[in-house]
Design a protein around this motif. Structure first.
Motif, short mmCIF file in Angstrom:
data_model
loop_
_atom_site.label_atom_id
_atom_site.label_comp_id
_atom_site.label_asym_id
_atom_site.label_seq_id
_atom_site.Cartn_x
_atom_site.Cartn_y
_atom_site.Cartn_z
N THR A 1 53.14 -29.24 4.86
CA THR A 1 52.96 -30.42 4.01
C THR A 1 54.08 -30.49 2.98
OG1 THR A 1 51.60 -29.20 2.42
CG2 THR A 1 50.44 -30.28 4.25
N LYS A 2 54.12 -31.56 2.22
CA LYS A 2 55.13 -31.70 1.16
C LYS A 2 54.99 -30.60 0.12
CE LYS A 2 55.91 -36.66 1.34
NZ LYS A 2 55.91 -37.91 0.59
N LYS A 3 53.77 -30.15 -0.10
CA LYS A 3 53.50 -29.13 -1.11
C LYS A 3 54.16 -27.79 -0.77
CE LYS A 3 49.60 -27.20 -3.62
NZ LYS A 3 48.16 -27.20 -3.77
N VAL A 4 54.33 -27.50 0.53
CA VAL A 4 54.89 -26.21 0.95
C VAL A 4 56.28 -26.34 1.58
CG1 VAL A 4 52.64 -25.11 1.24
CG2 VAL A 4 53.73 -26.26 3.19
N SER A 5 56.93 -27.48 1.35
CA SER A 5 58.28 -27.67 1.90
C SER A 5 59.25 -28.05 0.78
CB SER A 5 58.27 -28.74 2.99
OG SER A 5 57.86 -29.98 2.47
N ASN A 6 60.53 -27.90 1.07
CA ASN A 6 61.55 -28.28 0.09
C ASN A 6 61.81 -29.79 0.20
OD1 ASN A 6 63.35 -28.72 2.23
ND2 ASN A 6 64.46 -26.81 1.90
N PRO A 7 62.66 -30.35 -0.66
CA PRO A 7 62.92 -31.80 -0.61
C PRO A 7 63.48 -32.31 0.73
CG PRO A 7 63.69 -30.91 -2.68
CD PRO A 7 63.28 -29.74 -1.83
N ASN A 8 64.10 -31.41 1.51
CA ASN A 8 64.62 -31.81 2.82
C ASN A 8 63.58 -31.71 3.94
OD1 ASN A 8 67.16 -32.31 1.76
ND2 ASN A 8 67.78 -30.18 2.00
N GLY A 9 62.36 -31.26 3.62
CA GLY A 9 61.30 -31.17 4.61
C GLY A 9 61.20 -29.85 5.34
N PHE A 10 61.99 -28.83 4.95
CA PHE A 10 61.91 -27.51 5.57
C PHE A 10 60.79 -26.70 4.92
CE2 PHE A 10 66.42 -28.59 6.14
CZ PHE A 10 66.57 -28.34 7.49
N LEU A 11 60.02 -25.99 5.74
CA LEU A 11 59.00 -25.08 5.22
C LEU A 11 59.66 -24.00 4.38
CD1 LEU A 11 56.08 -23.94 5.17
CD2 LEU A 11 56.66 -22.74 7.28
N LEU A 12 59.12 -23.74 3.19
CA LEU A 12 59.67 -22.71 2.32
C LEU A 12 59.38 -21.33 2.93
CD1 LEU A 12 58.49 -24.22 -1.06
CD2 LEU A 12 60.83 -24.16 -0.20
N PRO A 13 60.40 -20.48 3.08
CA PRO A 13 60.21 -19.18 3.72
C PRO A 13 59.18 -18.30 3.00
CG PRO A 13 62.54 -19.66 3.51
CD PRO A 13 61.80 -20.73 2.76
N ASN A 14 59.12 -18.36 1.67
CA ASN A 14 58.16 -17.52 0.96
C ASN A 14 56.72 -17.94 1.25
OD1 ASN A 14 58.67 -19.89 -0.65
ND2 ASN A 14 57.60 -18.88 -2.34
N ILE A 15 56.48 -19.22 1.50
CA ILE A 15 55.15 -19.70 1.86
C ILE A 15 54.76 -19.15 3.23
CG2 ILE A 15 53.76 -21.74 2.40
CD1 ILE A 15 54.41 -21.49 -0.59
N LEU A 16 55.68 -19.23 4.17
CA LEU A 16 55.43 -18.70 5.52
C LEU A 16 55.18 -17.20 5.46
CD1 LEU A 16 55.24 -19.16 8.54
CD2 LEU A 16 57.72 -18.86 8.66
N TYR A 17 55.98 -16.47 4.71
CA TYR A 17 55.80 -15.02 4.59
C TYR A 17 54.43 -14.70 4.00
CZ TYR A 17 56.28 -10.22 3.10
OH TYR A 17 56.06 -8.89 2.91
N ASN A 18 54.00 -15.42 2.96
CA ASN A 18 52.69 -15.17 2.35
C ASN A 18 51.56 -15.46 3.33
OD1 ASN A 18 53.79 -14.29 -0.05
ND2 ASN A 18 53.70 -16.31 -1.01
N ARG A 19 51.69 -16.50 4.13
CA ARG A 19 50.67 -16.82 5.15
C ARG A 19 50.61 -15.70 6.19
NH1 ARG A 19 47.77 -21.99 5.54
NH2 ARG A 19 48.63 -23.17 3.83
N ILE A 20 51.76 -15.23 6.61
CA ILE A 20 51.82 -14.16 7.61
C ILE A 20 51.22 -12.88 7.05
CG2 ILE A 20 53.43 -12.63 8.82
CD1 ILE A 20 55.19 -15.08 9.26
N LYS A 21 51.56 -12.56 5.83
CA LYS A 21 51.04 -11.35 5.19
C LYS A 21 49.52 -11.40 5.11
CE LYS A 21 51.62 -10.05 0.73
NZ LYS A 21 52.34 -9.70 -0.50
N ALA A 22 48.97 -12.54 4.74
CA ALA A 22 47.50 -12.69 4.67
C ALA A 22 46.88 -12.58 6.07
CB ALA A 22 47.15 -14.02 4.02
N ALA A 23 47.52 -13.16 7.06
CA ALA A 23 47.01 -13.10 8.43
C ALA A 23 47.03 -11.67 8.98
CB ALA A 23 47.81 -14.02 9.34
N ALA A 24 48.00 -10.87 8.56
CA ALA A 24 48.11 -9.49 9.05
C ALA A 24 46.91 -8.64 8.62
CB ALA A 24 49.40 -8.85 8.55
N LEU A 25 46.24 -9.03 7.55
CA LEU A 25 45.09 -8.27 7.06
C LEU A 25 43.85 -8.47 7.92
CD1 LEU A 25 45.43 -9.03 3.24
CD2 LEU A 25 46.24 -7.02 4.47
N MET A 26 43.76 -9.60 8.61
CA MET A 26 42.54 -9.95 9.34
C MET A 26 42.11 -8.92 10.39
SD MET A 26 42.84 -14.00 9.90
CE MET A 26 43.47 -15.03 8.60
#
Length: 123
Positions: free
Chosen positions: A14-39
């Motif tokens: 979404t716009k909330k997790v992307s930069n002005p050019n529409g790319f997903l912010l890497p730190n957001i992706l990393y945090n999602r992955i880190k949380a998923a690794a705990l499951m």
């Protein structure tokens, strides 16, 4: 004991997790992955899950605004040293039924080791 070894979760860029050019912010992706690794390892720990001791994270492609991503989490190894969790983030290609890999990661979690001490009181 039913051990869940493979978990899929999804999220949309979404716009909330992307930069002005529409790319997903890497730190957001990393945090999602880190949380998923705990499951897949949470059932192996009685208390809080310890921080991972080792990880590898590799970006293969960028994700863009409105992309639907799938985070595939898999417990790949259990041994005397701990647990290894493999992560792959993919998105469906619009022109085919295939998925392209956005990034991959591998997380290592240590075994829980507690030291019990007896209280000694003087008589």
């Amino acid at each position: 004991m039913n051990t869940i070894t493979h978990i899929n979760t999804t999220f949309t860029v979404t716009k909330k997790v992307s930069n002005p050019n529409g790319f997903l912010l890497p730190n957001i992706l990393y945090n999602r992955i880190k949380a998923a690794a705990l499951m897949p390892v949470k059932e192996f720990y009685l208390h809080a899950i310890p921080e991972f001791t080792d990880y590898k994270f590799k970006m293969h492609k960028n994700a863009f605004l409105n992309d639907n991503l799938t985070i595939q989490t898999q417990l790949v190894k259990q041994d005397a040293n701990g647990y290894l969790v493999n992560i792959m983030v993919t998105k469906a290609k619009k022109a085919s039924n295939r998925h392209e890999t956005i990034c991959t990661a591998l997380f290592g979690f240590p075994l829980e080791k507690y030291t019990f001490q007896q209280n000694k009181t003087a008589c």
